[in-house]
Design an enzyme around this catalytic site. Structure first.
Site, PDB file in Angstrom:
ATOM      1  CB  SER A 199      -0.958  -0.185   1.474  1.00 37.78           C
ATOM      2  OG  SER A 199      -1.367   1.123   1.546  1.00 37.78           O
TER       3      SER A 199
ATOM      4  CE1 TYR B  61      -4.030  -2.615   5.692  1.00 38.80           C
ATOM      5  CE2 TYR B  61      -3.453  -0.076   5.089  1.00 38.80           C
ATOM      6  CZ  TYR B  61      -3.558  -1.491   4.560  1.00 38.80           C
ATOM      7  OH  TYR B  61      -3.655  -1.847   3.325  1.00 38.80           O
TER       8      TYR B  61
ATOM      9  CE  LYS C  32      -1.610  -4.654   3.433  1.00 37.32           C
ATOM     10  NZ  LYS C  32      -1.672  -5.771   2.925  1.00 37.32           N
TER      11      LYS C  32
HETATM   12  P1  NAD Z   1     -10.950  -6.992   1.314  1.00 37.80           P
HETATM   13  O1  NAD Z   1     -11.262  -6.896   2.661  1.00 37.80           O
HETATM   14  O2  NAD Z   1     -12.385  -6.822   0.303  1.00 37.80           O
HETATM   15  O3  NAD Z   1     -10.479  -8.372   1.106  1.00 37.80           O
HETATM   16  C1  NAD Z   1      -9.748  -9.016   1.831  1.00 37.80           C
HETATM   17  C2  NAD Z   1     -10.173 -10.616   1.766  1.00 37.80           C
HETATM   18  O4  NAD Z   1      -9.337 -11.296   2.556  1.00 37.80           O
HETATM   19  C3  NAD Z   1     -11.501 -10.719   2.177  1.00 37.80           C
HETATM   20  O5  NAD Z   1     -12.151 -11.381   1.558  1.00 37.80           O
HETATM   21  C4  NAD Z   1     -11.187 -11.386   3.699  1.00 37.80           C
HETATM   22  O6  NAD Z   1     -12.402 -12.224   3.943  1.00 37.80           O
HETATM   23  C5  NAD Z   1     -10.170 -12.082   3.364  1.00 37.80           C
HETATM   24  N1  NAD Z   1      -9.367 -12.386   4.551  1.00 37.80           N
HETATM   25  C6  NAD Z   1      -8.815 -11.530   5.582  1.00 37.80           C
HETATM   26  N2  NAD Z   1      -8.093 -12.093   6.619  1.00 37.80           N
HETATM   27  C7  NAD Z   1      -7.673 -13.481   6.018  1.00 37.80           C
HETATM   28  C8  NAD Z   1      -7.110 -14.382   6.547  1.00 37.80           C
HETATM   29  N3  NAD Z   1      -6.452 -14.368   7.760  1.00 37.80           N
HETATM   30  N4  NAD Z   1      -7.121 -15.572   5.772  1.00 37.80           N
HETATM   31  C9  NAD Z   1      -7.932 -15.673   4.809  1.00 37.80           C
HETATM   32  N5  NAD Z   1      -8.592 -14.925   4.345  1.00 37.80           N
HETATM   33  C10 NAD Z   1      -8.681 -13.457   5.022  1.00 37.80           C
HETATM   34  O7  NAD Z   1      -9.781  -5.905   1.152  1.00 37.80           O
HETATM   35  P2  NAD Z   1      -9.390  -5.446  -0.357  1.00 37.80           P
HETATM   36  O8  NAD Z   1      -9.668  -3.835  -0.448  1.00 37.80           O
HETATM   37  O9  NAD Z   1      -9.540  -6.284  -1.429  1.00 37.80           O
HETATM   38  O10 NAD Z   1      -7.939  -5.395  -0.004  1.00 37.80           O
HETATM   39  C11 NAD Z   1      -7.081  -6.563  -0.437  1.00 37.80           C
HETATM   40  C12 NAD Z   1      -5.657  -6.287  -0.151  1.00 37.80           C
HETATM   41  O11 NAD Z   1      -5.250  -5.074  -0.481  1.00 37.80           O
HETATM   42  C13 NAD Z   1      -5.613  -6.273   1.402  1.00 37.80           C
HETATM   43  O12 NAD Z   1      -4.385  -6.828   1.822  1.00 37.80           O
HETATM   44  C14 NAD Z   1      -5.461  -4.630   1.696  1.00 37.80           C
HETATM   45  O13 NAD Z   1      -4.277  -4.423   2.792  1.00 37.80           O
HETATM   46  C15 NAD Z   1      -4.511  -4.285   0.502  1.00 37.80           C
HETATM   47  N6  NAD Z   1      -4.950  -2.873   0.003  1.00 37.80           N
HETATM   48  C16 NAD Z   1      -6.100  -2.284  -0.173  1.00 37.80           C
HETATM   49  C17 NAD Z   1      -6.171  -1.346  -0.447  1.00 37.80           C
HETATM   50  C18 NAD Z   1      -7.868  -0.723  -0.382  1.00 37.80           C
HETATM   51  O14 NAD Z   1      -7.930   0.891  -0.472  1.00 37.80           O
HETATM   52  N7  NAD Z   1      -8.739  -1.646  -0.766  1.00 37.80           N
HETATM   53  C19 NAD Z   1      -5.267  -0.109  -0.483  1.00 37.80           C
HETATM   54  C20 NAD Z   1      -4.067  -0.761  -0.298  1.00 37.80           C
HETATM   55  C21 NAD Z   1      -3.723  -2.100  -0.059  1.00 37.80           C
END
Ligand code: NAD
Ligand code: UDP
Length: 339
Positions: free
Chosen positions: A124, A149, A153
């Site tokens: 991120s 958080y 990362k």
């Molecule tokens: P999201 O919460 O929609 O998706 C994450 C998925 O992982 C969910 O389906 C959840 O059920 C699953 N999950 C969580 N913990 C778990 C575990 N311990 N074991 C198995 N499954 C698990 O989030 P997203 O927006 O799709 O983000 C995906 C990744 O991208 C994350 O790592 C997040 O930190 C990173 N990210 C997201 C953003 C954003 O703005 N959405 C920005 C930068 C980085």
């Protein structure tokens, strides 16, 4: 080619699975459903005519991972699974480090055991902290994170860098997303935050659909174009395409590959509100509130490295981001709870 996608039915994971299937890559999904619904699998099947193999389980469960690697010939892993709410991470740091850091370590150990050495990790822009210079390049300083958080990362990035230093046959790709927004243009899948949305775009979408009364704008006294915070919003379909490019171009090359996924353009809160008002055809109410603790004034990405090395750049416009979010939200006012 089979790719294990942890967190594959979450917001970014589900869009990426569709892009993978369209690119001829078979996703094998592992998700513990902590922030997603099984209905997403039906929607992926409707859109692609393929129902991905799905394992319900936790990325911290090494036996489950070992089983998946033994049942499928996996070439690479895309690791989305983790917790992602900045505010919640301040209240629950141990849960965040356990899910995000420990989860990544358990995964890497199981990969090594199975002889799988290619991983694309969801990092991120938060690892850059409050940038001194914009646009932010991949060489900009990292580590001055402001919440658990962000630290989780940053720590995973450090762990993977050390792993690569010790075992240089790995291909490790760190994708630093800026602000993913938007939805699949069909309106069948999109972002479905549980409870009060923390992020701007889903909040605006819920105001537009009548679930919230007004947008609280956190500060109008920043040194930015109109005083409100500026971020690099990028369409989730472009983010998904960035993963395909990473898998294809560097996924099989040993190395530590680091890329920003952004558009290179900053947009203010009020610009986002205007774009959304245009998309939904109504003026959306807002109130100016004090700054949100921990917020930075502005950030946007340098996109040169991804363009040059991955031959990837974001192509979708701000109006498409707003229109696709509105299409998803208006067709699914309560998200996947409507299913
Ligand atoms: P999201 O919460 O929609 O998706 C994450 C998925 O992982 C969910 O389906 C959840 O059920 C699953 N999950 C969580 N913990 C778990 C575990 N311990 N074991 C198995 N499954 C698990 O989030 P997203 O927006 O799709 O983000 C995906 C990744 O991208 C994350 O790592 C997040 O930190 C990173 N990210 C997201 C953003 C954003 O703005 N959405 C920005 C930068 C980085
Ligand atoms: N923001 C806002 N109201 C909200 C949510 C966010 O004014 O309800 C602002 C926030 O202060 C920041 C921008 O919108 O300037 C993007 O916030 P978001 O949480 O979506 O992304 P992040 O700050 O994590 O990059």
């Amino acid at each position: 080619m089979k790719v294990l996608v942890t967190g594959g039915i979450g917001y970014i994971g589900s869009h990426t699975c569709i892009a993978m299937i369209e690119a001829g890559i078979e996703p094998i999904i592992l998700d513990n459903l902590s922030n997603s619904k099984l209905a997403v699998l039906d929607r992926i099947e409707t859109l692609t005519s393929i129902r991905p193999v799905f394992y319900q389980g936790d990325v911290r469960d090494q036996d489950k991972l070992d089983l998946i690697f033994s049942e499928h010939e996996i070439s690479s892993v895309i690791h989305f699974a983790g917790l992602k709410s900045v505010g919640e991470s301040v209240a629950k740091p141990l849960e965040y480090f356990d899910n995000n850091v420990n989860g990544s370590l358990v995964l890497a150990r199981s990969m090594r055991k199975a002889g799988v050495k290619s991983i694309v990790f969801s990092s991120s822009a938060t690892v850059y902290g409050d940038p001194k210079v914009v646009p932010i390049s991949e060489n900009s300083p990292t580590g001055a994170t402001t919440n658990p958080y962000g630290r989780s990362k940053y720590i995973v990035e450090q762990c993977f860098s050390d792993l690569f230093a010790a075992e240089p046959l790995w291909s490790i790709t760190l994708l630093r997303y800026f602000n993913p927004v938007g939805a699949h243009p069909s309106g069948l899948i999109g972002e479905d935050p549980q409870g009060m949305p923390n992020n701007l775009m889903p909040f605006i979408a819920q105001v537009a659909v009548g679930r919230r009364d007004f947008l609280a704008v956190f500060g109008d006294d920043y040194d930015t174009v109109d005083g409100t915070g500026v971020r690099d919003y990028i369409h989730v379909m472009d983010v998904a395409a960035g993963h395909i490019a990473a898998l294809k171009i560097v996924g099989e090359k040993a190395g530590l590959h680091i890329y920003n996924l952004g558009t290179g353009q900053g947009r203010s809160v009020l610009e986002m509100l205007d774009a959304f008002s245009l998309a939904c055809g109504k003026t959306l109410p807002y109130q100016i509130l004090p700054r949100r603790a921990g917020d930075i004034a502005q950030c946007w990405a340098s996109t040169e490295k991804a363009q040059q090395e991955l031959d990837w750049h974001a192509t979708r416009t701000l109006n498409e981001m707003a229109a696709d979010t509105w299409n998803w939200q208006s067709k699914n006012p309560q998200g996947y709870s409507d299913c």
